[in-house]
Design an enzyme around this catalytic site. Structure first.
Site, short mmCIF file in Angstrom:
data_model
loop_
_atom_site.label_atom_id
_atom_site.label_comp_id
_atom_site.label_asym_id
_atom_site.label_seq_id
_atom_site.Cartn_x
_atom_site.Cartn_y
_atom_site.Cartn_z
N SER A 17 -19.21 -10.04 -17.77
CA SER A 17 -19.13 -10.13 -16.31
C SER A 17 -18.18 -11.21 -15.80
O SER A 17 -17.61 -11.07 -14.73
CB SER A 17 -20.52 -10.40 -15.73
OG SER A 17 -21.38 -9.34 -16.04
N THR A 18 -18.04 -12.29 -16.53
CA THR A 18 -17.24 -13.41 -16.02
C THR A 18 -16.16 -13.81 -17.01
O THR A 18 -16.29 -13.57 -18.21
CB THR A 18 -18.12 -14.64 -15.71
OG1 THR A 18 -18.75 -15.07 -16.92
CG2 THR A 18 -19.19 -14.31 -14.67
#
Length: 190
Positions: A17-18
């Protein structure tokens, strides 16, 4: 109904996600599972919009191929997105398999387990969001939560404006957007 996955190619999909998360463990697991191609991206799993690596794999795979993920939550975090992806794959005769879960859409049991996992993944996301919002509300009530740290040194912008620097020069010098400088100029004028 999908063809047997034994004759097709295995294509891996890895997602975090990051940008500070690492894809290496997923990529290694997918290669160990026999994937000849592994596509990776650092994008949120709460939507399929902007996930170009996933779309490329779906467009590239052919009937009889299998797209492999380590876990279903790497593919989708909502039932709607998961269902849409699976429908698309099934319509093209492409199977979906997870290396860490008993999911293989080439089998009835694998499809059933996939649907159960999708329900739990969406529930987990909703619970996490609720807890986060409760924590923020509590922190605000206790005076602890102040929001994120300001990214613009307002005093430095004003100093530079007073010295006659223009918005472009200030923005470039401080590594901020010109729009931010203009907003500060408007506030000062008002």
């Amino acid at each position: 109904m999908t063809k047997s996955t034994k004759t097709g190619h295995l294509y891996g999909y890895a997602r975090v996600s990051t940008s500070d998360q690492d894809l290496a463990i997923q990529e290694e697991a997918l290669r160990a599972a026999g994937c000849t191609v592994v596509r990776s991206e650092k994008k949120t799993g709460t939507t399929t919009k902007g996930r170009d690596a996933l779309q490329t794999l779906i467009d590239f795979a052919h009937e009889g191929d299998t797209i492999v993920v380590t876990r279903i939550d790497r593919l989708a975090r909502s039932i709607a997105d998961l269902a849409a992806i699976v429908r698309t794959l099934e319509a093209q005769g492409i199977a979906l398999r997870a290396t860490e879960q008993p999911v293989d859409t080439a089998t009835a049991a694998g499809r059933a387990f996939l649907q159960m996992l999708g329900v739990f993944a969406e529930f987990e996301t909703a619970i996490r969001r609720e807890r986060q919002m409760e924590g923020i509300a509590r922190a605000k009530a206790e005076g602890v939560y102040k929001g994120r740290k300001p990214s613009i040194d307002v005093a430095r912008v004003r100093e530079m404006m007073a010295a006659g620097a223009g918005a472009t020069e200030i923005a470039r010098s401080l590594g901020i957007g010109r729009a931010s400088v203009y907003r500060l100029m408007q506030k000062k004028a008002a």
